[in-house]
Design a protein around this motif. Structure first.
Motif, PDB file in Angstrom:
ATOM      1  N   ASP A 159       0.809  -1.217   0.000  1.00  0.00           N
ATOM      2  CA  ASP A 159       0.000   0.000   0.000  1.00  0.00           C
ATOM      3  C   ASP A 159       0.843   1.269   0.000  1.00  0.00           C
ATOM      4  N   LEU A 160       2.140   1.142   0.157  1.00  0.00           N
ATOM      5  CA  LEU A 160       2.996   2.306   0.378  1.00  0.00           C
ATOM      6  C   LEU A 160       3.677   2.750  -0.905  1.00  0.00           C
ATOM      7  N   GLN A 161       3.722   4.056  -1.090  1.00  0.00           N
ATOM      8  CA  GLN A 161       4.507   4.624  -2.179  1.00  0.00           C
ATOM      9  C   GLN A 161       5.865   5.018  -1.625  1.00  0.00           C
ATOM     10  N   ARG A 162       6.896   4.645  -2.313  1.00  0.00           N
ATOM     11  CA  ARG A 162       8.242   4.853  -1.790  1.00  0.00           C
ATOM     12  C   ARG A 162       8.488   6.322  -1.463  1.00  0.00           C
ATOM     13  N   ASP A 163       9.076   6.548  -0.273  1.00  0.00           N
ATOM     14  CA  ASP A 163       9.499   7.871   0.213  1.00  0.00           C
ATOM     15  C   ASP A 163       8.333   8.806   0.525  1.00  0.00           C
ATOM     16  N   ALA A 164       7.126   8.278   0.622  1.00  0.00           N
ATOM     17  CA  ALA A 164       5.968   9.126   0.928  1.00  0.00           C
ATOM     18  C   ALA A 164       5.774   9.244   2.437  1.00  0.00           C
ATOM     19  N   GLY A 165       5.074  10.295   2.839  1.00  0.00           N
ATOM     20  CA  GLY A 165       4.684  10.473   4.227  1.00  0.00           C
ATOM     21  C   GLY A 165       3.194  10.253   4.378  1.00  0.00           C
ATOM     22  N   TYR A 166       2.774   9.707   5.519  1.00  0.00           N
ATOM     23  CA  TYR A 166       1.367   9.365   5.743  1.00  0.00           C
ATOM     24  C   TYR A 166       0.896   9.946   7.071  1.00  0.00           C
ATOM     25  N   VAL A 167      -0.373  10.405   7.065  1.00  0.00           N
ATOM     26  CA  VAL A 167      -1.006  10.901   8.286  1.00  0.00           C
ATOM     27  C   VAL A 167      -2.281  10.102   8.515  1.00  0.00           C
ATOM     28  N   LEU A 168      -2.440   9.614   9.729  1.00  0.00           N
ATOM     29  CA  LEU A 168      -3.684   8.968  10.151  1.00  0.00           C
ATOM     30  C   LEU A 168      -4.228   9.811  11.292  1.00  0.00           C
ATOM     31  N   ALA A 169      -5.289  10.567  11.019  1.00  0.00           N
ATOM     32  CA  ALA A 169      -5.748  11.590  11.957  1.00  0.00           C
ATOM     33  C   ALA A 169      -6.856  11.078  12.867  1.00  0.00           C
ATOM     34  N   ASP A 170      -6.793  11.534  14.123  1.00  0.00           N
ATOM     35  CA  ASP A 170      -7.871  11.341  15.095  1.00  0.00           C
ATOM     36  C   ASP A 170      -8.204   9.870  15.330  1.00  0.00           C
ATOM     37  N   LEU A 171      -7.191   9.051  15.502  1.00  0.00           N
ATOM     38  CA  LEU A 171      -7.418   7.636  15.783  1.00  0.00           C
ATOM     39  C   LEU A 171      -7.768   7.482  17.260  1.00  0.00           C
ATOM     40  N   PRO A 172      -8.958   6.974  17.587  1.00  0.00           N
ATOM     41  CA  PRO A 172      -9.359   6.863  18.995  1.00  0.00           C
ATOM     42  C   PRO A 172      -8.402   5.975  19.786  1.00  0.00           C
ATOM     43  N   ASN A 173      -7.904   6.499  20.894  1.00  0.00           N
ATOM     44  CA  ASN A 173      -6.998   5.750  21.772  1.00  0.00           C
ATOM     45  C   ASN A 173      -5.812   5.156  21.023  1.00  0.00           C
ATOM     46  N   GLY A 174      -5.385   5.864  19.979  1.00  0.00           N
ATOM     47  CA  GLY A 174      -4.258   5.346  19.211  1.00  0.00           C
ATOM     48  C   GLY A 174      -4.578   4.038  18.534  1.00  0.00           C
ATOM     49  N   GLY A 175      -5.906   3.778  18.348  1.00  0.00           N
ATOM     50  CA  GLY A 175      -6.291   2.526  17.717  1.00  0.00           C
ATOM     51  C   GLY A 175      -5.894   1.322  18.544  1.00  0.00           C
ATOM     52  N   ALA A 176      -5.599   1.559  19.854  1.00  0.00           N
ATOM     53  CA  ALA A 176      -5.122   0.477  20.724  1.00  0.00           C
ATOM     54  C   ALA A 176      -3.942  -0.238  20.076  1.00  0.00           C
ATOM     55  N   LEU A 177      -3.043   0.544  19.443  1.00  0.00           N
ATOM     56  CA  LEU A 177      -1.886  -0.041  18.770  1.00  0.00           C
ATOM     57  C   LEU A 177      -0.949  -0.673  19.791  1.00  0.00           C
ATOM     58  N   THR A 178      -0.601  -1.911  19.555  1.00  0.00           N
ATOM     59  CA  THR A 178       0.311  -2.619  20.450  1.00  0.00           C
ATOM     60  C   THR A 178       1.749  -2.373  20.016  1.00  0.00           C
ATOM     61  N   SER A 179       2.672  -2.673  20.903  1.00  0.00           N
ATOM     62  CA  SER A 179       4.083  -2.517  20.562  1.00  0.00           C
ATOM     63  C   SER A 179       4.465  -3.436  19.406  1.00  0.00           C
ATOM     64  N   PHE A 180       3.839  -4.627  19.341  1.00  0.00           N
ATOM     65  CA  PHE A 180       4.114  -5.541  18.229  1.00  0.00           C
ATOM     66  C   PHE A 180       3.675  -4.921  16.906  1.00  0.00           C
ATOM     67  N   GLU A 181       2.447  -4.351  16.881  1.00  0.00           N
ATOM     68  CA  GLU A 181       1.933  -3.759  15.652  1.00  0.00           C
ATOM     69  C   GLU A 181       2.768  -2.557  15.233  1.00  0.00           C
ATOM     70  N   LEU A 182       3.196  -1.756  16.203  1.00  0.00           N
ATOM     71  CA  LEU A 182       4.035  -0.601  15.890  1.00  0.00           C
ATOM     72  C   LEU A 182       5.389  -1.039  15.337  1.00  0.00           C
ATOM     73  N   SER A 183       5.936  -2.112  15.874  1.00  0.00           N
ATOM     74  CA  SER A 183       7.213  -2.627  15.358  1.00  0.00           C
ATOM     75  C   SER A 183       7.053  -3.121  13.926  1.00  0.00           C
ATOM     76  N   ARG A 184       5.925  -3.808  13.665  1.00  0.00           N
ATOM     77  CA  ARG A 184       5.676  -4.273  12.299  1.00  0.00           C
ATOM     78  C   ARG A 184       5.556  -3.099  11.331  1.00  0.00           C
TER      79      ARG A 184
END
Length: 638
Positions: A159-184
Motif C-alpha cells: 500500500d505504500l509509495q516509496r518515500d511518501a509520508g502518511y497521516v492517520l488523523a484522530d485515531l481513537p486511543n491510538g487505535g489500541a496499537l500494540t508494541s508488536f503492531e508498531l514494530s511491524r
C-alpha cells in the motif's frame, strides 16, 4: 470468320480448388468484435478530463471525510486501504502558512527518530497541520491522508509509495496499537523510506506501555490571531505585507477575531484567515468584516433559508442552484442551464400576463446577480484533452455554500423535487463532458437526503438508459452516494445487483461503476467484477469495460496503470479466459492507447513512453500466468 470469343474481355480466372486443411494448423479465427465495433473509440485525454471534473465537483459539494476541518475524498489502494493524496496547494500552504508551535524544535527532533509517531494533543491544537509540517520537514515530498476508519493491521508494503509520508488523523486511543503492531509498521515503513504520523486526542489513555517510545505530546499551539495573519499573508501574496499589517491592525477586524476565536480550534483560525484574505481581494478594507460575516451567516441553515427566499426572483434562485451544481464551469454555460431550470419552474404564460412584455428594459446584470447570490467569476485555466483554455468560471465565494443550497432546495421546495430529476437528466447528456459529470455528482449528493427516492427516480432509470452518457452519469452518481458512509453498503449492493441483471444496459452501468467496488473492497474485487462482465460480445458492455479500464489507468495520475495493463495482458495472452475476454482485452488496450498517448507529431517519443501520465504502453504488464480458470490474479498474488 473471326470467333467473337477471341476478342472478348477475359473474365476472372476460376478460383483454385480449396486446399485440404492442415490437421496440425490452428482453427481459423472467427470474425470478432474488433471488426464490428468501428463506432466505439477511445478519446485522447477523456479519462483525465472526466476524473478531474468529478474530483472538482465532489470537492465543491463537500462529499467525503472531515479531517482537521477540511473534507477529503479517500481512494482505495490495492488492498482496499483508502487514502487521499494531498494536493500541491495543500503542501504549499503547509510550508508557507503553518505557524509552528513553541515546542516545534523538540517535536521535530523526536519525530525524526521514528518511522511511526503517535502525536498526542488536546482537541483543536492543530495536530493534523503539525503532522503534515513534520513530514515535509523530514523530506517527504508526497503526503497521503489515510482514512480514519482503516484497520491499521492491514497496512503493508503493497500500500505504500516509496518515500511518501502518511497521516492517520484522530485515531481513537491510538487505535489500541500494540508494541508488536508498531514494530511491524516501523519495519514496513522503513523498508520503503516512508513515515507515518498518527494523531490521537489528549484523552487517549489506553496506549500500550510498549508504545511509549513512539509517543509525542504537544500541548501548545500558536495564538489564533497569529494563525489568521499567516493565512492572510500567504493568500494575498508576498507583495501585500504592508496591507496585511494594516488589515490586522483595524479595530473591526480585531473585534471580529476576538468574537470568533474565543475557544476556537486552530482549524477555525486558519479558515477565518482564508475568509479575510478572499474578502480583501474583492473589495476595500472597510468592507472586509461585513463580507466575512455575510459568508459565515450562509452556513447557518436558518440564515440560508432567509437568504434564498429574499433573492427576489426565480431567475436568481435558479442561478443559485446552477452555481451550486455547476460551480467551476464557464459562467455562460451555468447561466444557460440555470435559465433552462427557470423555464421548467416558471408558471404558464397567458396573454394577459406574458413573461416579458415587449419593450421591457434589460435588467439583472451578471455582476448584480452574482453579488446577490454571493458568487464570483474567477479566471481559470481548465486542462482538457484539447489543451488549456483560460476563461471566466463561476463559483460561490464560500465553497461550503454549494451543498447547503442544493440540500435546502431539495428538502424545502416541492416544485424543485418534481422538476430537478428531469433537469439533471438533460444536464447529464449535455455535449460538455464536464457538465455531465457535475450534474451526476449533484444527483449522487442528493442521495444523502433520500437514497431510495434518488435510486428509483434517477439511478435506476439512468442506469437502464439506452444512452451511454446517462449510464456514465448513473455510475458517477452511485459512487458519490457510496462516499457517504451511511449509504456505502447500499450503493455497493446496488452495483452488484446491476452486474447480475439480464438487462445488458444495467450490466454496462455496473462496469462503469467499478470504482464503488474498488474503493470499498479493493483491487481483487474490482478485477473480479470487470472479469465477469468482460465475458460478453455485447457492444455496450464491451465499451463500458474498456472505458473503465482506461479510467483505471488514469486514476491518481497513473498510480494503477500497471495493474490495469496486467489485467488486460492476462485476458489477451493467457488463453484460458475465453475468446470474448481476449477480444475485450485487445479493444481495451486500443482505448487506453488512444487516451494515454500524448501525441507529439503523431506518435510517442523515442523511448516508447507517453511523456505524460504513466510509463511505457508496451510491456508494462508482467507476463500473465496461463489458464487460471478461477479468474485473473494480481502480480505476486496466490
Amino acid at each position: 470468320m473471326v470467333d467473337p470469343a477471341a476478342n472478348a474481355i477475359p473474365g476472372p480466372a476460376p478460383a483454385p480448388a480449396p486446399a485440404s486443411p492442415d490437421p496440425n494448423s490452428p482453427p481459423a479465427e472467427a470474425p470478432g468484435l474488433l471488426s464490428t465495433l468501428a463506432g466505439l473509440a477511445g478519446h485522447s485525454g477523456a479519462a483525465d478530463e472526466r476524473l478531474g471534473a468529478e474530483r472538482d465537483a465532489i470537492n465543491g459539494l463537500q462529499v467525503g471525510q472531515v479531517v482537521g476541518g477540511n473534507i477529503y475524498n479517500m481512494v482505495a489502494g490495492p488492498a482496499a486501504i483508502r487514502m487521499y493524496r494531498l494536493s500541491t496547494e495543500e503542501l504549499h500552504e503547509t510550508r508557507e502558512a503553518f505557524v509552528r508551535p513553541p515546542d516545534w524544535s523538540a517535536l521535530n527532533r523526536s519525530a525524526a527518530q521514528r518511522s511511526v509517531v503517535l502525536l498526542r494533543g488536546p482537541l483543536g491544537c492543530g495536530k493534523y497541520a503539525l503532522a503534515r509540517d513534520l513530514l515535509l520537514n523530514a523530506g517527504h515530498r508526497t503526503l497521503y491522508l489515510l482514512d480514519p476508519d482503516i484497520d491499521v493491521s492491514g497496512l503493508g508494503r503493497a500500500d505504500l509509495q516509496r518515500d511518501a509520508g502518511y497521516v492517520l488523523a484522530d485515531l481513537p486511543n491510538g487505535g489500541a496499537l500494540t508494541s508488536f503492531e508498531l514494530s511491524r509498521l516501523e519495519h514496513e515503513l522503513r523498508s520503503q523510506g516512508c513515515r507515518l504520523i498518527v494523531t490521537i486526542e489528549q484523552s487517549a489513555t489506553r496506549v500500550d506501555p510498549g508504545a511509549q517510545s513512539h509517543l509525542l505530546d504537544t500541548t501548545r499551539r500558536a495564538a489564533g490571531p497569529e494563525i489568521v495573519a499567516a493565512q492572510v499573508a500567504w493568500r494575498l501574496g508576498i507583495g501585500a505585507g504592508q496591507r496585511v499589517k494594516q488589515l490586522m491592525a483595524r479595530a473591526d477586524v480585531g473585534a471580529l477575531l476576538q468574537e470568533l476565536l474565543a475557544g476556537a480550534p486552530a482549524a477555525r483560525a486558519a479558515e477565518l484567515g482564508r475568509l479575510l484574505a478572499e474578502a480583501a481581494e474583492t473589495g476595500s478594507d472597510d468592507e472586509v468584516t461585513a463580507k466575512v460575516r455575510a459568508r459565515l451567516a450562509l452556513r447557518d441553515g436558518e440564515s440560508l433559508a432567509v437568504w434564498f427566499e429574499n433573492l427576489g426572483d426565480l431567475a436568481r434562485q435558479c442561478l443559485a442552484v446552477g452555481v451550486a451544481i455547476f460551480g467551476g464551469e464557464a459562467y455562460a454555460s451555468v447561466a444557460a442551464l440555470s435559465h433552462d431550470l427557470e423555464e421548467r419552474l416558471q408558471v404558464k404564460e397567458t396573454a394577459e400576463h406574458p413573461d416579458r412584455a415587449r419593450g421591457t428594459a434589460l435588467t439583472g446584470s451578471t455582476s448584480g446577480r452574482l453579488a446577490a447570490i454571493q458568487a464570483t467569476l474567477v479566471t481559470s485555466e481548465v486542462a482538457t484533452r484539447y489543451g488549456g483554455a483560460r476563461g471566466q468560471v463561476v463559483r460561490y465565494r464560500d465553497q461550503g455554500v454549494s451543498v447547503h443550497v442544493l440540500e435546502h432546495v431539495w428538502t424545502e421546495y416541492d416544485r424543485i423535487r418534481l422538476v430537478l430529476p428531469d433537469w439533471l437528466r438533460d444536464c447529464a447528456v449535455n455535449e460538455s463532458q464536464t457538465l455531465r459529470v457535475r450534474g451526476a455528482v449533484a444527483a449522487g449528493t442528493l442521495a444523502k437526503q433520500s437514497f431510495e427516492t434518488i435510486r428509483a427516480r434517477i439511478l435506476r432509470p439512468w442506469a437502464a438508459s439506452d444512452r451511454p452518457e446517462l449510464r456514465d452519469a448513473a455510475a458517477v452518481a452511485v459512487r458519490v452516494a457510496a462516499m457517504e458512509s451511511g449509504h456505502a453498503r447500499a450503493a455497493h449492493a446496488l452495483v452488484r445487483s446491476w452486474s447480475f441483471e439480464t438487462n445488458t444496459r444495467l450490466r454496462a452501468t455496473a462496469a462503469r461503476a467499478w470504482r464503488v467496488i474498488f474503493e470499498l473492497d479493493g483491487t481483487e474485487a474490482a478485477w473480479s467484477l470487470l472479469h465477469d462482465l468482460a465475458d460478453t460480445d455485447r457492444d455496450d458492455i464491451v465499451d463500458a469495460v474498456c472505458r473503465s479500464l482506461t479510467e483505471y489507468m488514469a486514476l491518481e495520475q497513473g498510480r494503477y496503470y500497471r495493474d490495469a495493463l496486467d489485467l488486460i495482458d492476462q485476458w489477451c495472452r493467457s488463453g484460458g479466459y475465453g475468446p470474448s475476454r481476449s477480444t475485450v482485452g485487445e479493444i481495451a488496450f486500443l482505448y487506453a492507447a488512444a487516451d494515454l498517448v500524448e501525441r507529439r507529431g503523431g506518435g510517442v517519443d523515442a523511448a516508447g513512453t507517453t511523456g505524460g501520465r504513466g510509463g511505457p504502453l508496451g510491456g508494462a504488464a508482467k507476463p500473465a500466468a496461463r489458464g487460471r480458470p478461477g479468474g485473473p490474479h494480481r502480480p505476486g498474488g496466490p
